[in-house]
Design a protein around this motif. Structure first.
Motif, PDB file in Angstrom:
ATOM      1  N   ALA A 137      -7.796   2.436   8.797  1.00  0.00           N
ATOM      2  CA  ALA A 137      -8.269   2.791   7.530  1.00  0.00           C
ATOM      3  C   ALA A 137      -7.134   2.968   6.439  1.00  0.00           C
ATOM      4  CB  ALA A 137      -9.110   4.097   7.749  1.00  0.00           C
ATOM      5  N   LEU A 138      -7.606   2.419   5.359  1.00  0.00           N
ATOM      6  CA  LEU A 138      -6.725   2.604   3.909  1.00  0.00           C
ATOM      7  C   LEU A 138      -7.153   3.696   3.147  1.00  0.00           C
ATOM      8  CD1 LEU A 138      -4.372   0.945   2.739  1.00  0.00           C
ATOM      9  CD2 LEU A 138      -6.179  -0.308   1.203  1.00  0.00           C
ATOM     10  N   TYR A 139      -6.225   4.452   2.786  1.00  0.00           N
ATOM     11  CA  TYR A 139      -6.401   5.619   1.689  1.00  0.00           C
ATOM     12  C   TYR A 139      -5.446   5.510   0.524  1.00  0.00           C
ATOM     13  CZ  TYR A 139      -8.528   7.389   6.329  1.00  0.00           C
ATOM     14  OH  TYR A 139      -9.146   7.593   7.536  1.00  0.00           O
ATOM     15  N   TRP A 140      -5.978   6.143  -0.256  1.00  0.00           N
ATOM     16  CA  TRP A 140      -4.812   6.328  -1.279  1.00  0.00           C
ATOM     17  C   TRP A 140      -3.987   7.762  -0.985  1.00  0.00           C
ATOM     18  CZ3 TRP A 140      -2.038   4.092  -4.638  1.00  0.00           C
ATOM     19  CH2 TRP A 140      -1.496   4.624  -5.652  1.00  0.00           C
ATOM     20  N   GLY A 141      -2.858   7.578  -1.236  1.00  0.00           N
ATOM     21  CA  GLY A 141      -1.798   8.481  -0.693  1.00  0.00           C
ATOM     22  C   GLY A 141      -2.058  10.084  -1.352  1.00  0.00           C
ATOM     23  N   GLN A 142      -2.649  10.164  -2.527  1.00  0.00           N
ATOM     24  CA  GLN A 142      -2.742  11.301  -3.086  1.00  0.00           C
ATOM     25  C   GLN A 142      -4.163  11.928  -2.715  1.00  0.00           C
ATOM     26  OE1 GLN A 142      -1.960   9.924  -7.228  1.00  0.00           O
ATOM     27  NE2 GLN A 142      -0.113  11.414  -7.347  1.00  0.00           N
ATOM     28  N   GLU A 143      -4.750  11.369  -2.245  1.00  0.00           N
ATOM     29  CA  GLU A 143      -6.190  11.908  -1.777  1.00  0.00           C
ATOM     30  C   GLU A 143      -5.987  12.900  -0.163  1.00  0.00           C
ATOM     31  OE1 GLU A 143      -8.494   8.499  -1.927  1.00  0.00           O
ATOM     32  OE2 GLU A 143      -8.530   8.617  -4.174  1.00  0.00           O
ATOM     33  N   VAL A 144      -5.434  13.960  -0.431  1.00  0.00           N
ATOM     34  CA  VAL A 144      -5.063  14.699   0.890  1.00  0.00           C
ATOM     35  C   VAL A 144      -5.982  15.772   1.105  1.00  0.00           C
ATOM     36  CG1 VAL A 144      -2.681  13.659   0.846  1.00  0.00           C
ATOM     37  CG2 VAL A 144      -3.030  15.833  -0.357  1.00  0.00           C
ATOM     38  N   ASP A 145      -5.836  16.651   2.047  1.00  0.00           N
ATOM     39  CA  ASP A 145      -6.284  17.929   2.435  1.00  0.00           C
ATOM     40  C   ASP A 145      -7.985  17.615   2.556  1.00  0.00           C
ATOM     41  OD1 ASP A 145      -4.051  19.167   2.998  1.00  0.00           O
ATOM     42  OD2 ASP A 145      -4.075  19.548   0.524  1.00  0.00           O
ATOM     43  N   PRO A 170       1.302  14.599  -0.337  1.00  0.00           N
ATOM     44  CA  PRO A 170       0.595  13.541  -1.106  1.00  0.00           C
ATOM     45  C   PRO A 170       1.678  12.431  -1.659  1.00  0.00           C
ATOM     46  CG  PRO A 170       0.868  15.519  -2.481  1.00  0.00           C
ATOM     47  CD  PRO A 170       1.233  15.793  -0.999  1.00  0.00           C
ATOM     48  N   VAL A 171       1.558  11.059  -1.639  1.00  0.00           N
ATOM     49  CA  VAL A 171       2.180  10.204  -2.163  1.00  0.00           C
ATOM     50  C   VAL A 171       1.571   9.115  -3.005  1.00  0.00           C
ATOM     51  CG1 VAL A 171       3.877  10.095  -0.287  1.00  0.00           C
ATOM     52  CG2 VAL A 171       2.020   9.027  -0.174  1.00  0.00           C
ATOM     53  N   LYS A 172       2.009   8.738  -4.035  1.00  0.00           N
ATOM     54  CA  LYS A 172       1.477   7.761  -4.965  1.00  0.00           C
ATOM     55  C   LYS A 172       1.433   6.335  -4.540  1.00  0.00           C
ATOM     56  CE  LYS A 172       1.059   7.456 -10.067  1.00  0.00           C
ATOM     57  NZ  LYS A 172       1.460   7.521 -11.237  1.00  0.00           N
ATOM     58  N   GLN A 173       0.756   6.034  -3.239  1.00  0.00           N
ATOM     59  CA  GLN A 173       0.769   4.666  -3.027  1.00  0.00           C
ATOM     60  C   GLN A 173      -0.394   4.522  -2.050  1.00  0.00           C
ATOM     61  OE1 GLN A 173       4.758   4.862  -1.404  1.00  0.00           O
ATOM     62  NE2 GLN A 173       4.053   4.731   0.680  1.00  0.00           N
ATOM     63  N   TRP A 174      -0.586   3.370  -1.455  1.00  0.00           N
ATOM     64  CA  TRP A 174      -1.648   3.295  -0.522  1.00  0.00           C
ATOM     65  C   TRP A 174      -0.899   3.501   0.898  1.00  0.00           C
ATOM     66  CZ3 TRP A 174      -6.231   2.905  -1.914  1.00  0.00           C
ATOM     67  CH2 TRP A 174      -6.680   2.303  -3.345  1.00  0.00           C
ATOM     68  N   VAL A 175      -1.718   4.078   1.570  1.00  0.00           N
ATOM     69  CA  VAL A 175      -1.174   4.489   3.089  1.00  0.00           C
ATOM     70  C   VAL A 175      -2.400   4.190   4.078  1.00  0.00           C
ATOM     71  CG1 VAL A 175       0.378   6.299   2.235  1.00  0.00           C
ATOM     72  CG2 VAL A 175      -2.260   6.780   2.952  1.00  0.00           C
ATOM     73  N   SER A 176      -1.950   3.662   5.110  1.00  0.00           N
ATOM     74  CA  SER A 176      -2.640   3.226   6.357  1.00  0.00           C
ATOM     75  C   SER A 176      -2.667   4.358   7.452  1.00  0.00           C
ATOM     76  CB  SER A 176      -2.582   1.958   6.894  1.00  0.00           C
ATOM     77  OG  SER A 176      -2.894   1.038   5.753  1.00  0.00           O
ATOM     78  N   ASN A 177      -3.449   4.517   8.100  1.00  0.00           N
ATOM     79  CA  ASN A 177      -3.613   5.342   9.482  1.00  0.00           C
ATOM     80  C   ASN A 177      -4.241   4.288  10.566  1.00  0.00           C
ATOM     81  OD1 ASN A 177      -2.718   7.486   7.951  1.00  0.00           O
ATOM     82  ND2 ASN A 177      -4.233   9.152   8.575  1.00  0.00           N
ATOM     83  N   ASP A 178      -3.682   4.841  11.763  1.00  0.00           N
ATOM     84  CA  ASP A 178      -4.234   3.853  12.734  1.00  0.00           C
ATOM     85  C   ASP A 178      -4.805   4.812  13.787  1.00  0.00           C
ATOM     86  OD1 ASP A 178      -3.169   1.734  11.635  1.00  0.00           O
ATOM     87  OD2 ASP A 178      -1.698   1.216  13.052  1.00  0.00           O
ATOM     88  N   TYR A 179      -6.049   4.467  14.301  1.00  0.00           N
ATOM     89  CA  TYR A 179      -6.676   5.252  15.063  1.00  0.00           C
ATOM     90  C   TYR A 179      -6.933   4.506  16.443  1.00  0.00           C
ATOM     91  CZ  TYR A 179      -7.603   7.706  10.985  1.00  0.00           C
ATOM     92  OH  TYR A 179      -7.409   8.315   9.580  1.00  0.00           O
ATOM     93  N   PRO A 180      -5.975   4.640  17.524  1.00  0.00           N
ATOM     94  CA  PRO A 180      -6.365   4.092  18.700  1.00  0.00           C
ATOM     95  C   PRO A 180      -7.799   4.118  19.338  1.00  0.00           C
ATOM     96  CG  PRO A 180      -4.422   4.980  19.008  1.00  0.00           C
ATOM     97  CD  PRO A 180      -4.902   5.690  17.831  1.00  0.00           C
ATOM     98  N   VAL A 181      -8.539   2.954  19.918  1.00  0.00           N
ATOM     99  CA  VAL A 181      -9.698   3.188  20.158  1.00  0.00           C
ATOM    100  C   VAL A 181      -9.695   3.053  21.768  1.00  0.00           C
ATOM    101  CG1 VAL A 181     -12.122   2.004  20.588  1.00  0.00           C
ATOM    102  CG2 VAL A 181     -10.596   2.178  18.316  1.00  0.00           C
TER     103      VAL A 181
END
Length: 736
Positions: free
Chosen positions: A658-666, A687-698
């Motif tokens: 999933a792709l999130y904006w790095g400042q959208e936390v908590d 928070p970071v001012k960039q796009w971040v991806s999180n990987d979730y193993p299925v």
């Protein structure tokens, strides 16, 4: 039109139009009216909620084809459809005709229910639907516009009462809505509905229709444009362009000054700040930030509908004040995008025009596509003779150099050329004429020349035209010479990424047949000057060689006619010193991008209409939003707000990314797969001012024996924003 690629496109399109079965396009209209359908419905979009939009495009395309060619077979199709729609309208008894459907309680029902809910003030939309129906106002506009074209251009008189009945049905709904209700309704895509009502007013003179047209005004989008402010980033591009075409038409019929201002500013802004080298715009159907193209050169650039509509808007602006620069843009798009979007062998159409390295065009199928771009494609390739010639009270303008014959109001001229594969255009006067001739001098032409009857002629330059005044005699020959030069066009945000043009033709690297896999590195230019790197092989054929490209030399060819080839249009360029410093990182980045592409089993771009539809997107509360040029969905604050969609899987370990904006936390939300909780996500990270991806193993057993799974994001006390979700194969050597 005379022989050439444009007439070939028209003839191929005529074959396609006549190959379609009107009764299949009419299936849902008859079913809605309680009449037995005469043939099964087509597949693709015609088998979904947006069904019926193709019939509107088909009426317009057949009308344009008849106007251009005089073909009576296509006019017969128009007449038959009008008679059938009249039967459907009579069966309804209230002016309604519609082919849309909507899913309700696990069954498909007639889309009329949505219109009647709106009449009662029950209006719900997630941006691409109204009360669960897929853009019913968009489809309504296509049919309304098709009936107008059938009457005005197809010359089928009995289309007028059908059109007026249809216009009246919807008008009674819209007229009863408050301004707040209208603004809620207009959050959903509605095509050029304002234009159709404006044109209905122009036909009838009835001020009621102009009032309705003016009521269809989306303040959220149009007010900033009227204030000459660019707030387009993140907006679905082709939702907006028809709104401005409608404003342009309203302006021409006596609308407010803001209407012209908004239309003018929008067109100029999109052309100057949101368009690629071929003149098309949008990536994955959406506008990005202005002048930010270098990171948005992908396989989903330049939706055809956008270019079709930008050319319509350009025609309006040109009608207000002739300016050759407007037709420099028109020609750029018409040649390099529109002509590229129809396969001349099959007559099929492309949705996107991919500009990334190694990309190929994806063509529609005859019975199972019917995308929006199939509809606009039918129209585009029915009217290539449109806009070659214009006139005012005493001047005939020649704007497009397409082989053709003009026989109009005493003016008889043959335009003879092999342009763009020749740099000369000849105009043969076939009858005496006193009108002045204004011939467009393209902005790319550095040293154009004109000869009359073989002798060099002096001419006045005015507004980008060569203005020629004399008593024209039958047999006079005017020859325009347009020497073509090689040029480069860098992306506005990164001058190191360049595209090539030769005269009006955009060039591309030929990377091999579309049928073959392509896993090479994108070609990069290494040298002191990208322009000097290309040497001619056959300049008349627009063929050049870049011997110093890395990793291999490439041949540049015209982009538009690479119908079944893989191409690259934009090239990163390096000085030798910079290449020495950055070669390893450049190669690593390209290999990483290729590896991600290979691992991607499926991907949904949240907040984008077609990807959501393709993945059976559903939600309860989730607003469209955009950030940093990407669309997404905002699940509002609270618990139980969700989005869900289907993603494909394949055998072996899977990873959900999933792709999130790095400042959208908590944030607090859960991700489920087929009803099982995969993770409870908190986004408790700095928070970071960039796009971040999180990987979730299925877990492997969750996908075993399946070809798809259902993904759900649901809030647990806060809001949640999601922009892109991929299903990936686990990296080699790793397990989930």
């Amino acid at each position: 039109m005379k022989p050439g690629p444009y007439r070939d496109a028209v003839e191929r399109n005529r074959e396609y139009l006549l190959s379609l079965d009107p009764d299949r396009l009419l299936h849902n209209f008859r079913a809605s009216a309680g009449l037995t359908p005469r043939a099964p419905v087509y597949g693709g979009w015609e088998a979904r909620g947006i069904a019926g939009h193709t019939l509107g495009h088909y009426l317009s395309a057949c009308s344009l084809m008849h106007a251009q060619t005089g073909d009576e077979a296509v006019r017969g199709r128009i007449a038959y459809i009008i008679d059938e729609l009249a039967l459907c309208q009579a069966a309804h008894g209230d002016g309604y005709i519609g082919g849309t459907t909507v899913e309700r309680a696990d069954e498909t029902v007639d889309g009329k229910v949505v219109f009647e809910e709106v009449r009662r003030g029950d209006i719900r939309t997630g941006g691409f639907d109204v009360n669960g129906g897929w853009v019913p106002l968009y489809t309504w506009h296509k049919v309304h516009a098709g009936l107008i074209d059938a009457f005005q251009t197809g010359k089928v008189e009995r289309a007028l009462p059908v059109m007026l009945g249809m216009a009246g049905y919807l008008a009674t709904i819209l007229e009863g809505l408050s301004e707040a209700q209208m603004q809620t309704l207009l959050q959903a895509e509605y095509g050029g509905l304002n234009e159709s009502y404006a044109n209905t007013h122009a036909i009838t003179g009835d001020p009621r229709w102009l009032r309705v047209a003016e009521k269809i005004y989306d303040h959220r989008v149009l007010d900033p444009l009227a204030a000459e402010t660019d707030q387009l980033a993140g907006l679905h591009a082709n939702t907006q362009i028809p709104k401005l075409i409608g404003l342009a038409r309203i302006h021409e019929l006596g609308g407010q000054p803001r209407d012209r201002t908004a239309a003018h500013f929008f067109r100029d802004t999109v052309v100057a700040h949101h368009s690629y080298v071929i003149g098309g715009n949008s990536e994955a159907e959406h506008f990005g930030p202005p002048d930010q193209l270098s990171e948005a050169i992908t396989e989903r650039t330049c939706e055809h509908c956008n270019s079709y509509n930008m050319l319509k808007l350009t025609r309006h602006q040109y009608g207000w004040a002739p300016d050759a620069a407007l037709f420099d843009f028109y020609e750029r798009v018409h040649l390099n995008h529109v002509l590229a979007s129809q396969n001349p062998q099959t007559g099929m159409f492309a949705y996107f025009m991919p500009l990334s390295a190694g990309a190929k065009r994806t063509w529609s199928t005859h019975d199972d596509s019917f995308w929006c771009c199939v509809g606009s494609g039918m129209e585009s390739h029915a009217k290539h003779g449109d806009s070659i010639y214009w006139h005012d009270a005493d001047t005939l303008y020649v704007n497009l150099f397409i082989p053709s014959t003009l026989d109009w109001d005493g003016a008889r001229i043959d335009l003879i050329t092999e342009y763009p594969f020749a740099d000369t255009v000849a105009l043969m006067v076939k009858a005496p004429m006193t009108r002045a001739l204004a011939i467009r001098l393209p902005g790319w032409a550095k040293a154009p020349g004109i000869a009359i009857n073989g002798e060099t002629a002096r001419f006045d330059r005015r507004g980008g035209y060569a203005l020629l005044r004399r008593e024209w005699r039958a047999g006079d020959r005017i020859e325009l010479t347009l020497p073509m030069t090689l040029d480069i066009e860098p992306t506005p945000d990164d001058p190191g990424i360049v595209a090539y043009t030769h005269g009006p033709v955009v060039l591309a690297a030929d990377l091999g047949p579309a049928s073959a896999d392509w896993d090479s590195l994108p070609p990069a230019l290494v040298g002191a000057s990208p322009q000097a790197a290309a040497t001619p092989i056959d300049a008349a054929a627009h063929r050049f060689r870049i011997a110093g490209a890395k990793p291999d030399a490439v041949t540049l060819v015209p982009f538009f006619n690479q119908y079944d080839r893989r191409t690259a249009v934009y090239f990163p360029s390096f000085t030798p010193a910079r290449w020495k410093r950055e070669e390893a990182s450049f190669i690593a980045a390209q290999r990483a991008a290729q590896a991600l592409k290979k691992r991607t089993v499926d991907q949904i771009d949240i907040g984008e209409q077609q990807p959501e539809r393709d993945h059976d997107f559903a939600m309860n509360h989730a607003d469209l939003q955009s950030w940093a040029g990407k669309s997404g969905r905002l699940l509002p604050w609270g618990s139980g707000n969700y989005i869900e969609f289907t993603l494909a899987v394949r055998p072996g370990p899977m990873v959900l990314r999933a792709l999130y904006w790095g400042q959208e936390v908590d944030k607090d939300f859960v991700i489920e797969i087929d009803g099982k909780q995969l993770v409870e996500e908190h986004r408790s990270v700095p928070p970071v001012k960039q796009w971040v991806s999180n990987d979730y193993p299925v877990p492997p057993e969750w996908t075993e024996g399946k070809d798809s799974v259902r993904i759900r994001f649901e809030t647990r006390g806060t809001d949640c924003r999601v922009y892109e979700v991929r299903m990936l194969a686990a990296e080699t050597g790793r397990t989930a």
